[in-house]
Design an enzyme around this catalytic site. Structure first.
Site, mmCIF file in Angstrom:
data_model
loop_
_atom_site.group_PDB
_atom_site.id
_atom_site.type_symbol
_atom_site.label_atom_id
_atom_site.label_comp_id
_atom_site.label_asym_id
_atom_site.label_seq_id
_atom_site.Cartn_x
_atom_site.Cartn_y
_atom_site.Cartn_z
ATOM 1 N N ARG A 63 -25.410 -92.465 24.271
ATOM 2 C CA ARG A 63 -24.747 -93.319 25.066
ATOM 3 C C ARG A 63 -23.525 -92.580 25.524
ATOM 4 O O ARG A 63 -23.011 -91.653 25.006
ATOM 5 C CB ARG A 63 -24.131 -94.388 23.961
ATOM 6 N N ASP A 107 -20.805 -89.044 13.746
ATOM 7 C CA ASP A 107 -20.827 -90.249 13.804
ATOM 8 C C ASP A 107 -20.357 -91.141 12.576
ATOM 9 O O ASP A 107 -19.512 -92.504 12.825
ATOM 10 C CB ASP A 107 -22.335 -90.664 14.094
ATOM 11 N N SER A 121 -23.993 -85.999 16.352
ATOM 12 C CA SER A 121 -24.260 -86.578 14.800
ATOM 13 C C SER A 121 -25.200 -85.386 14.000
ATOM 14 O O SER A 121 -26.295 -86.022 13.577
ATOM 15 C CB SER A 121 -24.868 -88.102 14.833
HETATM 16 C C1 G6P Z 1 -24.422 -96.158 16.129
HETATM 17 C C2 G6P Z 1 -23.440 -94.974 16.387
HETATM 18 C C3 G6P Z 1 -23.908 -93.789 16.328
HETATM 19 C C4 G6P Z 1 -24.900 -93.423 15.106
HETATM 20 C C5 G6P Z 1 -25.905 -94.410 15.206
HETATM 21 C C6 G6P Z 1 -26.571 -94.210 13.755
HETATM 22 O O1 G6P Z 1 -25.222 -96.418 17.407
HETATM 23 O O2 G6P Z 1 -22.662 -95.392 17.461
HETATM 24 O O3 G6P Z 1 -23.146 -92.800 16.536
HETATM 25 O O4 G6P Z 1 -25.391 -92.105 15.211
HETATM 26 O O5 G6P Z 1 -25.253 -95.807 15.079
HETATM 27 O O6 G6P Z 1 -27.778 -95.253 13.959
HETATM 28 P P1 G6P Z 1 -29.140 -95.128 14.576
HETATM 29 O O7 G6P Z 1 -29.963 -96.132 13.954
HETATM 30 O O8 G6P Z 1 -28.997 -95.565 15.848
HETATM 31 O O9 G6P Z 1 -29.571 -93.592 14.002
HETATM 32 C C1 BGC Z 2 -26.883 -85.599 10.497
HETATM 33 C C2 BGC Z 2 -25.528 -86.480 10.152
HETATM 34 C C3 BGC Z 2 -25.293 -87.809 10.692
HETATM 35 C C4 BGC Z 2 -26.516 -88.537 10.267
HETATM 36 C C5 BGC Z 2 -26.447 -89.745 10.735
HETATM 37 C C6 BGC Z 2 -27.993 -86.743 9.722
HETATM 38 O O1 BGC Z 2 -28.971 -86.133 10.137
HETATM 39 O O2 BGC Z 2 -26.957 -84.390 9.723
HETATM 40 O O3 BGC Z 2 -24.599 -85.320 11.023
HETATM 41 O O4 BGC Z 2 -24.331 -88.067 10.468
HETATM 42 O O5 BGC Z 2 -27.762 -87.955 10.505
HETATM 43 O O6 BGC Z 2 -26.755 -89.976 12.083
#
Ligand code: G6P
Ligand code: BGC
Length: 977
Positions: A605, A720, A666
């Site tokens: 995003r 994140d 992340s």
């Molecule tokens: C939200 C946060 C992101 C995060 C994500 C993890 O969208 O804004 O920063 O990485 O959640 O969840 P997801 O299920 O999208 O991996």
């Molecule tokens: C990453 C982290 C991140 C997490 C959630 C992991 O695979 O190593 O940096 O915070 O995923 O997105």
């Protein structure tokens, strides 16, 4: 104790006709149809050769009311013999117009719903008892099984050999032992002792194996079933009233009696009601039977209900056979407007006045009595047996239902009536015999019509519960009233049901062998299910974590955290505890306009965030990161990111501005400053080359240069988890932990600087990005990893890495489930062991399926739908198992997540020297947010593991983009200082 006199016959033996009891089986086959003329449909009342239409179809005006009055008129006109008025009144009172039957049907439906509901179940007279039988036999049941049927006047012991070949013709041997009256009314111990003796004698007569013999017990009385082999007797009926049994577990009573007969290899594995035995007997692989009626000495029914409507059981999916115990219908007065004085007298003279009102209108134990009371009253009105000595009619049960059934067999019937009446010392005239036959017909027809009203209620309930316009089902019928084929009872039952439930089609199947075969099926199903349950539990056992297992994981996590924080141990720690240089959570004074990027979750995003006194406003756009970019070159990846940023700035008309940018990246990074982070390794399927070991902010800036885009000013790069903590911290200052359970999983928290051995300084706190996904990469979680986890890990592009993440996060749970399902198919526990090619495909079982499948109360039909979309034909049982696997995997993930969090909050509490600590966790991620019970399981487990911490979970609404903007704001404010 009375010893059993025995008789036995082998299913395949043939013997000479005529002898009732001995050849009951055969008797069934050779009975001739009743005498009524073929063109006489069931709706015809025959009075001295004249035909009177009954139950004519309602639609098109109240012909019936008219009809019924015309009936009285016609009756009057036809039986114009002496004292015919009392005769017409009697017949009329025994004739229930269709509209009244409609009422009976809807009252029965009401009582059924009341019985199904947890709130009103106790008050309902139709008890709707769960039987814990969730499927009809599929013909694969195999084995030698012992069945004991407690019937009205006898015990039948059967040895049933199921071949698993569809079981259309299992080998059956049986013996019948008459039950002395005294045993039916004696001590419970005596009754079960008697049954156990029958078993011993039966087994001693056949070469039964010494191996454990499973026994299925057909016990035709209302029981509160707790499971297939645990059932408490609610109340006796049909003349049985042994002491010390009501409220007791009948299976235990029988097992105890059998053990006291020193028969130690017989194991009572299932108890079932006779209706259930009937439904099973009439079911075969290709023709499942979903309703069963018993119209014998008593009456009852059962049907395959939608389990989620059976509120007294936990089972929320699939179907469950429900024993209605409709015999008690009317005990609340809902049949008072059809009860005749004859019925009242039968009830008063019964051993349970006021109870079993419906049974006393339909059951074979009572029809003879009703006829007797009608004859007594007609005699009193000089409409019958004028000049005869009628004292014999005063004797209870002097007219048996079998005789009533014999009498209504047309021509023979009249002759039979004469013989029976003469045997009672009466000297009946031709007219008397005819009137007696009419009374018998009216009583049996009414019983059949009432039974039809009950059946119609069940049919309509099933059709509505399954949300169908049309329903067509097989109905198994067992019992003397239906036994004679064709029977008047059967004809009326079928056609009146058709009138009362026109949108349902029924095929009546006669349970030729009684309930024996069905009971054997249930026992075999019970055995198969028990064996399957044992195997499934064995397979899933490694995924079930105990409190001690979780405490162990918590302690291991704590240990690894200490290693990660330790200056000397950090380098080799698997939980790397990365300093983020974020030392405070938002204080609300942040101000400004910021660009933010959010990379690493399901979506990429780009956001513009306005932070002001009035709060935060933001606009964002979601872009896809193609797999090619995720696994191509780093340059291509960051070029793609730059194109998205430029596209967004153009759309938001921001090209002219150079806004400070906060970058949520992340992945595990060694943070060297707020705007400098070196990627340690990729996770979550990313593997772009040329990035690991590089400062990701520099990679982004170089991409901007390649695009000659001067509008980029990166001021902060965060994880994140940190973004989530900050964005929730803006609303709740107590938020000092960030948790992500999405594609990946990770957590961060505010650690005391004095404990962060990798960063200079002792004062204050700093947010630590734990990168707990890598917990266990050193093998410390070996005892938790299962073969399924190994299978998942070895197929990933980062095998051996991110082991904790691969137990918890959305990218992997579906795969774990898939591997378990494949193993279950291989073990013949699922989909009949038929391999499903689609299940062999990686990632075909997405984690989002778990979230759908585990929704509480989801009809299993939907689970089947999901499997169907995967090209898998699943039975209800299969779907129940798939749901169980999904739940086991997601529960373990939630528990492990909680164990990790427990280590964090306990450390913070100790850090702060608090006995009790309250803290908020900012959380994000699709798995945590969208899975129906993941969050609740995390919170419940955390409460158990860290009882001294009161943890609030705050779901981040706007993701970590907002957090990135807040960190950028802090960075900018810092720069101004
Ligand atoms: C939200 C946060 C992101 C995060 C994500 C993890 O969208 O804004 O920063 O990485 O959640 O969840 P997801 O299920 O999208 O991996
Ligand atoms: C990453 C982290 C991140 C997490 C959630 C992991 O695979 O190593 O940096 O915070 O995923 O997105």
């Amino acid at each position: 104790m009375a010893s059993p006199s025995r008789r036995h016959s082998r299913r395949h033996s043939r013997s000479q006709p005529g002898r009732w009891r001995e050849d009951m089986g055969r008797a069934r086959q050779c009975q001739r149809p009743s005498p009524a003329a073929p063109e006489d449909g069931p709706h015809t009342l025959v009075v001295i050769g004249r035909r009177f239409p009954l139950y004519s179809r309602l639609p098109g005006g109240s012909r019936d009311a008219e009809g019924s009055s015309s009936l009285a008129h016609q009756l009057g006109n036809q039986d114009d013999g002496p004292a015919c008025a009392p005769m017409q009144r009697a017949l009329l009172s025994l004739t229930i117009p269709l509209e009244m039957l409609q009422l009976v049907k809807s009252r029965m439906m009401e009582a059924m719903l009341k019985g199904l509901s947890r709130e009103t179940h106790a008050q309902s007279c139709v008890q709707m008892l769960p039987t814990f039988i969730c499927s009809t036999p599929d013909g694969t049941e195999k084995g030698n099984l012992l069945v004991v049927e407690l019937c009205q006047k006898h015990v039948r012991t059967l040895w049933v050999k199921l071949l698993g070949d569809g079981n259309h013709s299992p080998e059956i041997m049986y013996k019948i032992f008459d039950v002395p009256e005294s045993v039916m009314q004696g001590k419970g111990e005596e009754l079960f002792g008697f049954i156990a003796q029958c078993v011993r004698q039966f087994l001693s007569g056949i070469d039964s194996p010494q191996t454990p013999i499973p026994l299925g017990f057909v016990f035709p009385f209302s029981c509160k079933q707790k499971k297939l082999d645990e059932a408490e007797l609610i109340s006796w009926s049909k003349g049985f009233c042994c002491s010390d049994v009501e409220g007791k577990d009948v299976v235990q009573l029988l097992q105890k009696a059998i053990n006291s007969q020193e028969i130690y290899n017989v194991d009572v594995v299932a108890l079932l009601n006779d209706t259930v035995g009937t439904i099973m007997t009439c079911s075969s692989g290709d023709k499942p039977c979903e309703i069963a009626l018993v119209v014998d000495t008593g009456t009852n029914s059962c049907f395959m209900a939608e389990a989620q409507l059976v509120e007294m059981v936990e089972e929320t999916s699939g179907r469950m056979c429900v024993n209605t115990e409709w015999g008690s219908f009317g005990e609340d007065g809902s049949l008072n407007d059809i009860l005749t004085p004859y019925d009242q007298r039968v009830d008063q003279e019964s051993c349970d006045p006021g109870l079993k009102r419906f049974e006393k209108l339909v059951g074979g134990l009572y029809l003879g009595e009703i006829v007797r009371h009608v004859l007594i009253s007609l005699t009193a009105e000089k409409a019958l047996f004028v000049g005869s000595n009628v004292t014999s009619l005063r004797t209870k049960d002097v007219i048996r239902t079998e005789q009533v059934l014999d009498i209504i067999d047309g021509e023979d019937g009249m002759e039979t009536a004469r013989k029976i009446l003469e045997a009672l010392g009466l000297s009946p005239s031709e007219r008397d015999c005819c009137r007696v036959q009419q009374v018998c017909r009216a009583v049996v027809s009414r019983a059949a019509a009432l039974c039809a009203a009950g059946l119609a209620a069940i049919l309509t309930h099933m059709r509505q519960a399954r949300d169908l316009d049309q329903l067509s089902v097989n109905v198994g019928v067992e019992g003397q009233l239906y036994q004679r084929q064709p029977s008047r009872f059967g004809e009326i039952l079928q056609s009146v049901t058709g009138l009362l439930a026109p949108e349902c089609t029924t095929t009546l199947l006669h349970a030729v062998d009684g309930t024996g075969r069905g009971a054997a099926m249930v026992t075999a199903v019970a055995l198969r299910l028990a064996a399957q349950r044992r195997e499934v539990d064995q397979l899933l056992a490694p995924l079930r974590l105990s409190y001690d297992d979780l405490k162990h994981v918590q302690a291991l996590m704590r240990q690894e955290m200490e290693l990660g924080l330790g200056r000397d141990t950090h380098a080799n720690a698997c939980v790397r505890m990365l300093p983020t240089y974020v030392c405070a959570t938002p204080d609300g004074k942040e101000q400004g306009e910021f660009l933010a990027l959010d990379l690493g979750g399901t979506n990429f995003r780009v956001l513009v965030v306005h932070v002001g006194k009035e709060g935060i406003r933001m606009a964002s756009e979601i872009y896809v990161i193609p797999t090619t970019a995720m696994t191509g070159t780093g340059e291509a990846l960051f070029d793609h990111i730059m194109e998205c940023i430029i596209d967004f700035q153009q759309k938001q008309d921001l090209m002219a501005q150079v806004l400070p940018l906060g970058f949520t990246f992340s992945f595990p990074c060694q943070q060297l400053g707020l705007d400098k982070a070196v990627l340690l390794n990729w996770t979550k399927g990313f593997n772009a080359s040329g990035c690991v070991g590089e400062d990701v902010v520099r990679l982004l800036r170089e991409a901007a240069q390649r695009k000659e885009h001067l509008g980029l000013k990166v001021v902060a790069v965060i994880n994140d988890t940190v973004g989530t903590m900050m964005s929730c911290g803006y609303d709740d200052p107590n938020c000092e932990i960030g948790l992500i359970v999405g594609t990946g999983s990770n957590a961060c928290y505010m650690e005391e600087m004095r404990n962060v051995g990798t960063v200079e300084g002792e004062q204050g706190r700093m947010c630590i990005n734990m990168e707990w996904g890598a917990f266990g990469d050193n093998g410390c979680l070996g005892s938790i990893f299962t073969t399924f986890d190994e299978l998942v890990d070895e197929k990933t592009i980062n095998a051996g890495k991110q082991r904790f993440e691969k137990l918890i996060s959305g990218m992997y749970l579906g795969e774990i489930v898939r591997h378990i399902l494949v193993a279950m198919v291989e073990k013949q526990l699922l989909f009949h062991g038929k391999p499903c090619s689609s299940l062999m495909e990686r990632n075909i079982f997405q984690t989002k399926f778990l979230s759908t499948i585990e929704v509480d109360g989801l009809a299993l039909r939907q689970v089947q739908g999901i499997l169907q979309d995967l090209g898998i034909q699943a039975s209800f049982e299969d779907s129940v198992l798939v749901r169980k696997v999904c739940h086991t995997v997601s529960l373990r993930a939630a528990q492990l997540c909680a164990a990790g969090l427990a280590a964090v909050v306990e450390k913070m509490r100790e850090n702060r020297g608090l006995d009790k600590m309250a803290v908020t966790v900012g959380v994000d991620g699709t798995l945590y947010k969208l899975h129906p019970c993941f969050s609740q399981n995390v919170q419940e487990t955390l409460r158990e593991l860290a009882p001294n911490c009161n943890v609030t979970f705050l779901q981040s609404e706007d993701g970590s983009g907002k957090g990135a903007a807040l960190v950028a704001a802090v960075a900018c404010r810092g720069a101004e200082l």
